[in-house]
Write a protein that holds these residues in place. Structure first.
Motif, PDB file in Angstrom:
ATOM      1  N   VAL A   1       7.087  -6.607   5.233  1.00  0.00           N
ATOM      2  CA  VAL A   1       7.188  -5.711   4.371  1.00  0.00           C
ATOM      3  C   VAL A   1       6.214  -4.901   4.118  1.00  0.00           C
ATOM      4  O   VAL A   1       6.387  -3.571   3.955  1.00  0.00           O
TER       5      VAL A   1
ATOM      6  N   THR B   1       0.972  -1.114  -0.061  1.00  0.00           N
ATOM      7  CA  THR B   1      -0.029  -0.062  -0.004  1.00  0.00           C
ATOM      8  C   THR B   1       0.723   1.270  -0.012  1.00  0.00           C
ATOM      9  O   THR B   1       0.295   2.414  -0.111  1.00  0.00           O
ATOM     10  N   GLY B   2       2.143   1.087   0.186  1.00  0.00           N
ATOM     11  CA  GLY B   2       2.848   2.405   0.287  1.00  0.00           C
ATOM     12  C   GLY B   2       4.284   2.111  -0.413  1.00  0.00           C
ATOM     13  O   GLY B   2       4.698   1.033  -1.221  1.00  0.00           O
TER      14      GLY B   2
ATOM     15  N   GLN C   1       7.272   2.028   0.405  1.00  0.00           N
ATOM     16  CA  GLN C   1       8.382   1.137   0.772  1.00  0.00           C
ATOM     17  C   GLN C   1       8.024  -0.387   0.322  1.00  0.00           C
ATOM     18  O   GLN C   1       9.224  -1.086   0.057  1.00  0.00           O
ATOM     19  N   SER C   2       6.937  -0.996   0.712  1.00  0.00           N
ATOM     20  CA  SER C   2       6.810  -1.967   0.392  1.00  0.00           C
ATOM     21  C   SER C   2       6.819  -2.201  -1.337  1.00  0.00           C
ATOM     22  O   SER C   2       7.194  -3.318  -1.643  1.00  0.00           O
TER      23      SER C   2
ATOM     24  N   THR D   1       5.075   2.452   8.978  1.00  0.00           N
ATOM     25  CA  THR D   1       5.987   2.860   9.815  1.00  0.00           C
ATOM     26  C   THR D   1       7.386   3.374   8.874  1.00  0.00           C
ATOM     27  O   THR D   1       8.451   2.684   9.040  1.00  0.00           O
ATOM     28  N   PRO D   2       7.227   4.338   8.372  1.00  0.00           N
ATOM     29  CA  PRO D   2       8.200   4.807   7.337  1.00  0.00           C
ATOM     30  C   PRO D   2       9.553   5.137   7.902  1.00  0.00           C
ATOM     31  O   PRO D   2      10.566   5.332   7.305  1.00  0.00           O
TER      32      PRO D   2
ATOM     33  N   LEU E   1       5.847  -2.251   6.912  1.00  0.00           N
ATOM     34  CA  LEU E   1       6.844  -0.999   6.508  1.00  0.00           C
ATOM     35  C   LEU E   1       6.097   0.236   6.124  1.00  0.00           C
ATOM     36  O   LEU E   1       6.670   1.173   6.395  1.00  0.00           O
ATOM     37  N   ASP E   2       5.155  -0.047   5.426  1.00  0.00           N
ATOM     38  CA  ASP E   2       4.339   1.023   4.953  1.00  0.00           C
ATOM     39  C   ASP E   2       3.730   2.015   6.132  1.00  0.00           C
ATOM     40  O   ASP E   2       3.354   3.053   6.038  1.00  0.00           O
TER      41      ASP E   2
ATOM     42  N   LEU F   1      11.235   3.420   9.802  1.00  0.00           N
ATOM     43  CA  LEU F   1      12.401   2.332   9.603  1.00  0.00           C
ATOM     44  C   LEU F   1      12.675   2.268   8.175  1.00  0.00           C
ATOM     45  O   LEU F   1      11.812   2.130   7.363  1.00  0.00           O
ATOM     46  N   ARG F   2      13.910   2.789   7.698  1.00  0.00           N
ATOM     47  CA  ARG F   2      14.147   2.777   6.462  1.00  0.00           C
ATOM     48  C   ARG F   2      14.574   1.371   5.735  1.00  0.00           C
ATOM     49  O   ARG F   2      15.525   0.767   6.252  1.00  0.00           O
ATOM     50  N   ALA F   3      13.828   0.877   4.709  1.00  0.00           N
ATOM     51  CA  ALA F   3      14.318  -0.226   4.447  1.00  0.00           C
ATOM     52  C   ALA F   3      15.348   0.049   2.844  1.00  0.00           C
ATOM     53  O   ALA F   3      14.779   0.683   2.084  1.00  0.00           O
ATOM     54  N   VAL F   4      16.364  -0.914   3.013  1.00  0.00           N
ATOM     55  CA  VAL F   4      17.164  -0.605   1.831  1.00  0.00           C
ATOM     56  C   VAL F   4      17.345  -2.021   0.918  1.00  0.00           C
ATOM     57  O   VAL F   4      17.797  -3.083   1.662  1.00  0.00           O
TER      58      VAL F   4
ATOM     59  N   LEU G   1      10.450  -2.658  -2.363  1.00  0.00           N
ATOM     60  CA  LEU G   1      11.116  -3.721  -1.999  1.00  0.00           C
ATOM     61  C   LEU G   1      10.731  -5.096  -2.837  1.00  0.00           C
ATOM     62  O   LEU G   1      11.612  -6.051  -2.967  1.00  0.00           O
TER      63      LEU G   1
END
Lengths: 519, 519
Positions: free
Chosen positions: B32, A458-459, A461-462, B38-39, B35-36, B41-44, A465
């Motif tokens: 995953v 939904t956003g 970050q996901s 809770t931005p 994570l949306d 936490l930066r996922a790389v 990834l």
């Protein structure tokens, strides 16, 4: 008197192991030097250990005998573990030679010191650590015996550097004479035969292991035809015969929802070299086992399939009812931009004789089996253990095992990048491999899986990834960097032309095929 | 009520962990998706797990706090182990989140099932497996506490998929109040001070761990100057301050023969955050320990160095006798074809302010320290555990930790290929990294090591296994394929021009530098 390294090489050769996929370090230098005395052991350099172990898996699947790997201490073995996991699931025999520090050096806890035994035992590996240099001969023999099985296993000899450079005895181990017995009584197949006669229409034969060769598939199809039972092949066979002359037995689907449909309504499941099917992953609210409640499960050894055919007096093939509809002719060449539907038709139309398909196409390959059912007879090697990054290394091993056969590696983009340096070994050894990268610029399977676990991207970050764009990966450039001639296909016509060329010319080629993701 | 995945992310953030180097699979999809929400936490995204774990190591070395990794089941963790080995040797805090099958799914032995705990415990890792979803909060807190140490450690939380998608309590763990004590009595430094006063000329201070920052090096140099003891830095420091204003303390050599010369004749060895030096590998007929027989070994905590300076009333710097000769000015720019001697002068002459050098140059970098001693102040991160393939991932992590600093990755060609997809993460995240590939088309260190173990490449097989030519690897093409702008340098002038440009422009760049091997 030979050195330990000489003895190890000698015993490998004596045990029928004459290929070694190698990524050595300092502790393996005496072994490397000893290779010059014994050119019969062919050393193939890999630039990453996961390539070496995957290549050994591919070699074993085609040759039927183990290859060795040469790995450097614990971290080197660690890098090879994922593909050893796949090899274990394939029951491929593999003999790892893992160099260790000199025995007296261990106590100093030098930077590369670690617990090699713990890694070599994972997953279910056989670990042989010789107590002296002169025990090396027996250790190698033990490892080969364990690896060959049956079933095929991963076995590891830990080779301390000081044993490698010391003198050692080459004691040829005389295997104990097999006790003279009549062997096990042949299984009584009449109960199964009777069951299939009376409940054939609600039975499934699930084929795996040795039952997925042409003989096994033919026997199963005959049984299927005689009693109305359906035959299915396990989801990820180690080596599956396919194409002209081989009954196109459907595979159990990867997606549990589809597999449940395939098994819906059955009352009897006959396992022939396969395990009882389970979901690849767990999903909220869905069962892990795929066999319908109340189904009776039976087992038949693959070696007994022909006797079961006889017991049922099953007629020969074709024509025969009860089989999935066989494709009579390969697909015709499609035209237009590449899609998930048409690229497989190109492969199906142009597959060369005696090909080995190494299939790590993942989501892009869902339609491949239908398109290749009437192609020339070939074999398919699949991702047995789910640890991605297996396809290119397995292609290397298959090509070393069968230099006279065209190897076709159908490779998802994301998975390719775990072991991409396999391309270099293809170039160095001039292996006859055509790599087709299914480049959808995504972990498309995870986009699918995210929805299947009841969630959604939904956003940003996901979504990010699961996306391999930004930047797009250019496999033509990467392959060129590793010395493999490469080209890009965006239409079915491109793919057909480039595939024909790649198959016709010796040595490796890569085609970066722009395939949209599903949906 | 939150899901378990939400709780894990919340506790990571609460514990100061706000970066996650991720290579997820299906069992991590709820993480995953969370994570949306809770931005913070930066996922790389990393394309291979060894990149993720190496990046976490690099991040920790620069940030001083742990990053998380997100890995997929046993095989995903296996792929990350080699760089976790290096992280362990660096005492870098790392928190792995390793997804597992749903708890009830384990018994089905699905294809990816394996013993994750066994891998997570290697090498010396802390393993936390929560018993329920509601135990996740405590588990994450425990892992962070274990990781942070001191000393920094690798800690792993195993996260079953069903815990991830279940509701779970986010119980903030109140750490037990530290018992009120006066702490340990300060070490009595007078015996060491007395020893150094009387035996300074035959003593060596060996600095490691926290003692290799500018303050530690300065203190050691002052002591050295006061009593005539020599100071040395351990061979592979996790993070070493260097350049203008930092005393250029010599490092203990990698080659045992050289290290023995550096330590010859000493009577006292004072370990300050370092371990007693040992040979990296064993060699026939050579000792494993490097400390001369009869040497007395003493220990001083890095935190006590300043008190030792006071105890010795050591004068400030400079000038001071007893130090290695300090380079007063950086080298001038050389000209002509690149050599092992002149490429380091280019780096030394052009190193930007506040740089972080990630040094996996191996044999090509033997002359680097001398060339950079008078460059602007910088830090050097080295290959602590000997598991090659660490440099590019560590550079990724360092760049994420310090986006305002130029990261200079000096990378041997062979080692680069273990984790080459790190280049893509550099491109995606637009990290300010200049990669210089020292491309000598060989495992040059093994050519050296083969001779050192008393052997020789006398035939085609051994020569071939140490050679990365046939075909030569084109890193410009590979970098381009991963989206990193790249160029090739064959002369010192090329390298200087390209290095200047790369450092000046934001984002990653790669220079494929043609360096001959030694000899």
């Amino acid at each position: 008197m030979s050195t330990g390294a000489d003895v190890v090489i000698g015993r490998l050769l004596a045990g029928g192991v004459d290929v070694c996929f190698a990524n050595p370090g300092t502790s393996e230098m005496h072994f490397v030097a000893a290779l010059d005395h014994t050119p019969a052991l062919r050393a193939v350099l890999c630039l990453f250990e996961g390539v070496a172990t995957g290549a050994a898996d591919g070699y074993a699947r085609i040759a039927g005998t183990p290859a060795a790997t040469l790995l450097h201490l614990g971290p080197g073995l660690a890098n090879g573990l994922a593909n050893l996991h796949n090899a274990r699931r394939a029951h491929s025999p593999v003999v790892n030679i893992v160099g260790d520090h000199a025995t007296y050096h261990a106590e100093f806890d030098a930077p590369l010191q670690s617990d090699i035994d713990a890694l070599a035992g994972w997953p279910d590996g056989v670990v042989v650590r010789p107590a002296t240099a002169s025990a090396l001969a027996v250790s190698v023999d033990e490892a080969i015996t364990a690896a060959v099985g049956p079933p095929g296993r991963v076995a590891t000899v830990i080779l301390p550097a000081d044993y490698s450079w010391s003198t050692a005895e080459d004691v040829a181990v005389v295997p104990p004479a097999a006790p003279v017995t009549d062997g096990p009584a042949p299984a009584d197949l009449e109960p199964i035969a009777e069951l299939l006669r009376s409940h054939g229409a609600s039975s499934v034969l699930l084929l795996g292991g040795a039952a997925t060769d042409a003989a096994g598939l033919t026997a199963a199809a005959r049984i299927s035809s005689a009693v109305g039972a359906r035959a299915l092949v396990e989801t990820f066979p180690a080596r599956l015969s396919r194409g002209a002359g081989v009954p196109p037995v459907e595979r159990l689907a990867y997606l549990a929802e589809q597999a449940e449909q395939q098994l819906a309504g059955i009352s009897h499941l006959v396992l022939v070299g396969a395990r009882s099917p389970v979901a690849f992953f767990a999903y909220p609210g869905k069962p892990s086992g795929l066999v319908p409640r109340g189904t009776h499960i039976h087992t038949v050894e693959p070696a007994d399939l022909d006797r079961l055919v006889d017991a049922l007096a099953a007629p020969g093939l074709p024509p025969a009812p009860g089989l999935p509809p066989a494709a009579v002719v390969p697909p015709t060449l499609p035209a237009g931009p590449l899609t998930v539907a048409n690229w497989v038709e190109v492969i199906g139309a142009l597959l060369p004789e005696r090909a080995v398909i190494v299939d790590e196409a993942n989501t892009s390959g869902l339609l491949l089996p239908a398109a290749t059912a009437a192609s020339p007879r070939h074999e398919v090697l699949t991702l047995t253990g789910g640890a991605i990054g297996q396809g290119l290394p397995v292609a290397v091993g298959a090509a070393v095992a069968a230099p006279d056969r065209p190897i076709i590696a159908l490779q998802a983009d994301g998975s390719a990048l775990y072991t991409i340096s396999a391309l270099w070994t293809m170039a160095r050894e001039q292996l006859d491999i055509t790599v087709v990268i299914l480049n959808n610029h995504a972990y498309a399977i995870l986009q699918l899986e995210l929805a299947r676990v009841g969630s959604a991207a939904t956003g940003p970050q996901s979504r990010s990834l699961l996306d391999l764009g930004n930047p797009d990966i250019d496999f033509v450039a990467i392959a060129t960097g590793f010395g493999v001639p490469a080209s890009r296909a965006t239409t079915a016509e491109d793919l057909a032309e480039q595939f024909r060329t790649a198959v016709r010319q010796p040595g490796p080629h890569l085609i970066d095929a722009a395939i949209p993701a599903w949906g």
